[in-house]
Motif scaffolding. Sequence first.
Motif: not given
Length: 256
Positions: A64-70, A87-92, A96-97
């Motif tokens: 979940p902390n991998n920005g590329e994966a998100q 949008e929910q995935v990116l907002a979360a 986190r980052r």
Amino acid sequence: MMIHHSARFAVLLCAAATLAACASPDGVREPDAASRMRVAATAEAGGQTDVALSMYGAAAARDPNNGEAQARFAAALMRAGNRTQAEQVLAAAVERRPNDRRLILELAKMRLRSGQAGEALGLFDRVLAGDSRNVAALDGRGVALDLMGRHPEAQDSYRRAQAVSPDSVSVANNLGLSLLLDGRADEARAVLEPLARRSDANQRVTANYAISLAATGDEAAARNVLGSEDVDLRGVAEVLRVNRQVIEVTPAGGRS
């Protein structure tokens, strides 16, 4: 027993993901996020969009902390038509980052597409606070301002983007469109005319150029550019004024 081609392809991809992660002396371990994303990209290239989406989702869930994966998972969700979840995935991910400019930029673009120009503007400004020459953020900021009716500020943002990336078709097209929306048709035409002659000009550039011709009194030339005598140019201009979603946003790389 025959296995359907798409099912066989999915099995092979999953096997590839497992093999990519089986170097441990303790036996086969769970594929890491990078392995899953490679497999997802291969699946997507092969037209297996459901498999790709599943693998991107697994990669994002695993790390979940991998920005590329998100970012990739959110992009895949968008391509699948699931904007809300994207949008929910990116907002979360941004929560986190909070200093990840790529994630903030992608979320800002999604906010624009959802009509949330004010929120998008704030996000673009966050990116620019740490990178004042970020072309995508400058261009997106201009789009947000245009959607809010703040055209002179939008034009300033586009010109700042042009100073960094003078060859960007998207930025120049957005500047021309902003000038049209601001009632400055002569200036818009001066921007759009050389742009329309470029080999890499797209249909939006052509349409905006035609509108600028009509707005400056040259309707015959506008119809010639559009290749039709039946176009209601006044109607097109009105649609342009009301529906500003035709404004483009520069990709994160900074060039159209």
